[in-house]
Scaffold this active site. Structure first.
Site, short mmCIF file in Angstrom:
data_model
loop_
_atom_site.label_atom_id
_atom_site.label_comp_id
_atom_site.label_asym_id
_atom_site.label_seq_id
_atom_site.Cartn_x
_atom_site.Cartn_y
_atom_site.Cartn_z
N HIS A 22 0.74 -1.12 0.01
CA HIS A 22 0.02 0.04 0.10
C HIS A 22 0.94 1.22 -0.07
O HIS A 22 0.66 2.15 -0.65
CB HIS A 22 -0.88 -0.02 1.42
CG HIS A 22 -1.63 -1.30 1.43
ND1 HIS A 22 -1.59 -2.30 2.36
CD2 HIS A 22 -2.83 -1.41 0.75
CE1 HIS A 22 -2.49 -3.05 2.21
NE2 HIS A 22 -3.47 -2.75 1.25
N GLN A 64 -0.42 -4.50 -8.75
CA GLN A 64 -0.25 -5.52 -9.74
C GLN A 64 -0.65 -6.91 -8.82
O GLN A 64 -1.01 -7.73 -9.56
CB GLN A 64 1.10 -5.80 -10.16
CG GLN A 64 1.41 -6.86 -11.02
CD GLN A 64 0.91 -6.72 -12.22
OE1 GLN A 64 0.92 -5.85 -13.04
NE2 GLN A 64 0.28 -7.80 -12.87
N ARG A 72 -3.10 -10.25 4.50
CA ARG A 72 -3.57 -11.75 5.03
C ARG A 72 -2.55 -12.31 5.33
O ARG A 72 -2.49 -13.46 6.06
CB ARG A 72 -4.40 -12.27 3.88
CG ARG A 72 -5.74 -11.92 3.63
CD ARG A 72 -6.77 -12.52 3.01
NE ARG A 72 -8.07 -12.17 2.85
CZ ARG A 72 -8.70 -11.41 2.13
NH1 ARG A 72 -8.01 -11.24 0.93
NH2 ARG A 72 -10.15 -11.23 2.30
P1 AMP Z 1 -6.32 -4.26 -0.13
O1 AMP Z 1 -6.14 -3.25 0.88
O2 AMP Z 1 -5.62 -5.53 0.13
O3 AMP Z 1 -7.53 -4.16 -1.00
O4 AMP Z 1 -5.36 -3.57 -1.52
C1 AMP Z 1 -5.33 -2.28 -1.68
C2 AMP Z 1 -4.36 -1.90 -2.75
O5 AMP Z 1 -3.28 -2.43 -2.68
C3 AMP Z 1 -4.79 -2.89 -4.07
O6 AMP Z 1 -4.87 -2.02 -5.19
C4 AMP Z 1 -3.90 -3.96 -3.87
O7 AMP Z 1 -3.59 -4.52 -5.35
C5 AMP Z 1 -2.63 -3.22 -3.28
N1 AMP Z 1 -1.68 -3.94 -2.92
C6 AMP Z 1 -1.79 -5.05 -1.93
N2 AMP Z 1 -0.76 -5.64 -1.69
C7 AMP Z 1 0.30 -5.16 -2.57
C8 AMP Z 1 1.62 -5.53 -2.98
N3 AMP Z 1 2.22 -6.33 -2.18
N4 AMP Z 1 2.24 -4.95 -3.79
C9 AMP Z 1 1.72 -3.71 -4.47
N5 AMP Z 1 0.51 -3.26 -4.25
C10 AMP Z 1 -0.44 -4.20 -3.58
#
Ligand code: AMP
Length: 290
Positions: free
Chosen positions: A37, A148, A187
C-alpha cells in the site's frame, strides 16, 4: 493529513483543491496497510498534488464463508503509514455511509470477472467494481492507483472505467515483495511460521517461471510446470493459469503476447494470490507476427 469519515466532509475538503486545478490521486484500500500500500501512496504523492487514501473493508466483495468479520485491522499503524507515505486526506467511512438503507444498484462486470478468482469467488468483482465506482464518484480522482498483486482486479477496473466513461487514469503499481519473494498482503498476518514457509512456494514457482521466460523459454505448458513444481507444499491450489493480459483468456502453446501467470492457493486456511507478468520483447512479437 486530514482524516474524514463522511462523504460530505470528503467533498468539502477536495472541492477547493480541484477548483485550484490540483491533481488528485486516489488509493483505495481495506486497511492493515503494508509497504505494498505504501508504494501506491508514495507513487500517488509523487505524481499528484493531493493524495486521498480510503480504508474501507467492503462487505459486498466478501463471500459468506470468507474473512469479512475477522479481516485484520490496526488503525493507528495505518494512520502512521499513510502520513509517512504522503497522504493528504484519509477517508474512513462506516459501512452505512457507503451502503445506506435502501441501497440496491450495482456495477456488473462482464467476462473479465469470470475466470481466475471470479470462478472461486462468485460476486467478488461485482462488489469490487461497485465500491470502486462509488469511491471514484466520491473522490473524483485524476489518477487512481492499484497493485499488480491483484492483477484481475486491475483489468476489471480498467475495463469498468472505460465502459462507464469514468474520467480517471488507472495506474498499476508493481507488486512489492518481502526480501525472500513473498508478496506482501494484509492476509499474511494469518500465517504461522510453518504456513509462512509454505506460502513462499507460490512466489518461488512464479519467479522461477519468470526467470525461465526471461532466459528464453516460450512454451506455456513448460512455464506453468516450472511454477507448479514447488506448489506441492501448499494445501490446495485453486488455479495456476497462464492468461493473456488483455482478455484473461488462457494462453495455449507459445507465449507470443503479453501474459500473466496467476496463482491462487490455500496455505492452511489462508487464501493467497500472486502473479508475474511475462512480456515478450517487441522483437519477439514482430517475429511471431511475420
Ligand atoms: P487491499 O487493502 O488488499 O484491498 O489492497 C489495496 C490496494 O493495494 C490494491 O490495489 C492492491 O492491489 C494493493 N496491494 C496489495 N498488496 C500489494 C503488494 N504486495 N504490492 C503492491 N500493491 C499491493
Amino acid at each position: 493529513m486530514r482524516v474524514v469519515r463522511t462523504i460530505a466532509d470528503l467533498r468539502a475538503l477536495l472541492r477547493p483543491l480541484r477548483e485550484a486545478g490540483k491533481r488528485i490521486g486516489f488509493v483505495p484500500t481495506m486497511g492493515f496497510l503494508h509497504e505494498g500500500h505504501g508504494a501506491l501512496i508514495r507513487q500517488s504523492a509523487a505524481r499528484c498534488d493531493a493524495t486521498v487514501v480510503s480504508i474501507f473493508v467492503n462487505p459486498t466483495q466478501f463471500g459468506p464463508s470468507e474473512d469479512l468479520a475477522s479481516y485484520p485491522k490496526d488503525l493507528e499503524r495505518d494512520q502512521n503509514l499513510c502520513l509517512e507515505a504522503g497522504t493528504t486526506v484519509l477517508f474512513l467511512p462506516e459501512a452505512a455511509e457507503i451502503y445506506p438503507t435502501g441501497f440496491q444498484t450495482h456495477v456488473e462486470p462482464g467476462r473479465l470477472a469470470e475466470p481466475l478468482c471470479g470462478r472461486f469467488r462468485p460476486g467478488h468483482f461485482r462488489g469490487v467494481a461497485t465500491v470502486v465506482a462509488k469511491l471514484f464518484n466520491m473522490v473524483e480522482p485524476d489518477l487512481a492507483f492499484f497493485g499488480q498483486k491483484d492483477f484481475q482486479q486491475t483489468v476489471v477496473i480498467r475495463r469498468m472505467a472505460r465502459d462507464l466513461n469514468l474520467p480517471v487514469d488507472v495506474v498499476v503499481v508493481p507488486t512489492v515483495r518481502e526480501a525472500d519473494g513473498l508478496a506482501l498482503s494484509s492476509r499474511n498476518t494469518y500465517l504461522d511460521e510453518d504456513a509462512r514457509r509454505r506460502a513462499l512456494r507460490l512466489s518461488e514457482g512464479l519467479l522461477s517461471a519468470k526467470a525461465a521466460f526471461e532466459a528464453g523459454e516460450r512454451d506455456g505448458a513448460k512455464l506453468v510446470e516450472i511454477a507448479r513444481k514447488p506448489l506441492s507444499g501448499v494445501d490446495s491450489i485453486q488455479y495456476l493459469e497462464l492468461v493473456d493480459t488483455q482478455n484473461l483468456e488462457p494462453i495455449q502453446g507459445r507465449v507470443d503476447r503479453s501474459a500473466a501467470l496467476c496463482v491462487a492457493a490455500y496455505v492452511g486456511s489462508t487464501r493467497l494470490i500472486d502473479n508475474v507478468l511475462l512480456s515478450p520483447p517487441a522483437s519477439d512479437l514482430a517475429a511471431s507476427a511475420s
